[in-house]
Motif scaffolding. Structure first.
Motif: not given
Length: 392
Positions: A78-85, A127-131, A163-169, A240-242
């Motif tokens: 159910g994650a909202a931001f577990a997707h790539s660009a 909302l949801g700006v990737r780094p 800008l609301i950034a969401v870090e990449c996991t 871990a994502a790095a």
């Protein structure tokens, strides 16, 4: 160029939001008169669109990526931001594909009245700006608001954007932000940064403010203090994502590498595959080239000038009186890559690539910018002309 200039110490502003808090975040921003734009699942992709509520976020959707391949996949968490660009970037809103510059009308006396287009300030909340995209916005800020040739229309949209950034996991198979130093943790420039956490303790978002306005917005949301377990889990997920990037750049000075490859054989190899369609430039969050087009009505009494996106792959892009400077696909691909990774530094003081991987995914034949950079590096090594390797 954040919406508020006062920067706060992130350590003092950590809190935890749940889905109720995200719902409230969208409502509060809309109540402040902002147009909230964020990711949503539509037409078989994660696209950026205006959001009326947080329910439109792509909860439970992920993506499957490869060169020339993109597919939505269902997630179980159910994650909202577990997707790539996705195929779009924030460039689509800050630097739209077509912008009218002026209109001209012929009066009864035969004279012309020319009116410059007014560019009223926008009030966006992204909302949801990737780094990587956060860095891309900073790159475009440098290009379009700095130097002698400023873009007033861009500045009107960019000034005050929240800008609301969401870090990449969960990086995608085509991501390489670590190689470019642009992620997966959020760098400067955000008003609020969040890290999504989904585990046995529940679904939540570790949030922190980067500006006074960001702190003010967070203060108005249902939230709780950031507990040590959530902070640790969030930090470990980003770390871990790095280590799970799908692509890398060669460990060398890319600027120096590209400067020494003008006659490399590899350009012939990529030219045999490149369609010169320009998809990579359209999807790239930092490509900024535009051209102008003039249109008139059938009477000839009304005319308009528009700015629209252009691409260095267009045969007419380098057109001079004797013809195009870069006639071959080889020269046009070489121009794009050497500018993006090399001569961009000379113009703007940074790389033009942020490692988002869009150019790889949306290339119809799957040409991979990282593969080409590695191939050029290997050819330079074989020739003994490679620059010194960068420390890992």
């Amino acid at each position: 160029m954040a919406s508020a200039t006062a920067t706060r110490d992130p350590e003092d502003t950590f809190c935890v939001l749940d889905r109720t808090g995200i719902d409230a975040l969208v409502r509060v921003l809309r109540a402040r008169g902002r147009t909230v734009v964020g990711p949503t699942a539509r037409d078989g992709a994660i696209v950026l669109a205006e959001l009326e509520s947080a329910d439109e976020l792509p909860y439970g959707w992920g993506v499957e990526l490869e060169g020339g391949h993109y597919r939505l996949v269902r997630r179980t968490d159910g994650a909202a931001f577990a997707h790539s660009a996705g195929p779009q970037s924030w460039k689509n809103f800050l630097l739209p594909q077509r912008v009218r510059q002026w209109t001209a009308d012929r009066g009864p006396d035969g004279g012309l009245t020319v009116r410059a287009e007014r560019h009223d300030p926008a009030s966006y909340a992204f909302l949801g700006v990737r780094p990587c995209d956060l860095r891309a916005i900073a790159v475009q800020d440098r290009v379009l608001t700095g130097g002698r040739h400023k873009d007033d229309a861009y500045r009107a949209r960019r000034t005050g954007a929240f800008l609301i950034a969401v870090e990449c996991t969960e990086p995608g198979a085509t991501c390489f932000c670590v190689s470019m130093g642009t992620g997966p943790s959020a760098g400067p420039g955000y008003d609020i940064a969040m890290t999504e956490v989904v585990d046995d303790a529940g679904h939540r978002f570790l949030a922190r403010a980067g500006t006074a306005e960001g702190a003010e917005v967070l203060d108005g949301l249902p939230r709780r203090a950031a507990d040590p377990a959530t902070r640790t889990t969030a930090a470990e997920a980003v770390e871990a994502a790095a280590g799970r990037m799908g692509r890398t750049m060669p460990p060398t000075d890319l600027r120096a590498l590209l400067a020494g490859t003008m006659d490399a054989e590899r350009w012939n190899d990529v030219a045999a595959r490149c369609l010169t369609c320009g998809n990579c430039t359209m999807a790239c969050p930092t490509c900024f080239c535009t051209t102008t087009e003039d249109v008139t009505d059938l009477t000839g009494d009304h005319a308009e000038r528009w700015s629209r996106w252009d691409s260095c792959y267009d045969l007419d892009f380098s057109q001079l009186h004797g013809g195009p400077v870069r006639e071959s696909g080889r020269s046009r691909y070489r121009q794009w890559l050497t500018h993006k990774l090399g001569t961009w530094y000379d113009q703007f003081g940074s790389s033009g690539c942020v490692g988002c991987g869009r150019c790889i995914v949306w290339c119809p034949v799957g040409i991979d910018i990282t593969e080409e950079a590695h191939a050029l590096h290997q050819e330079a090594l074989a020739r003994g002309t490679a620059p010194r390797e960068e420390p890992s």
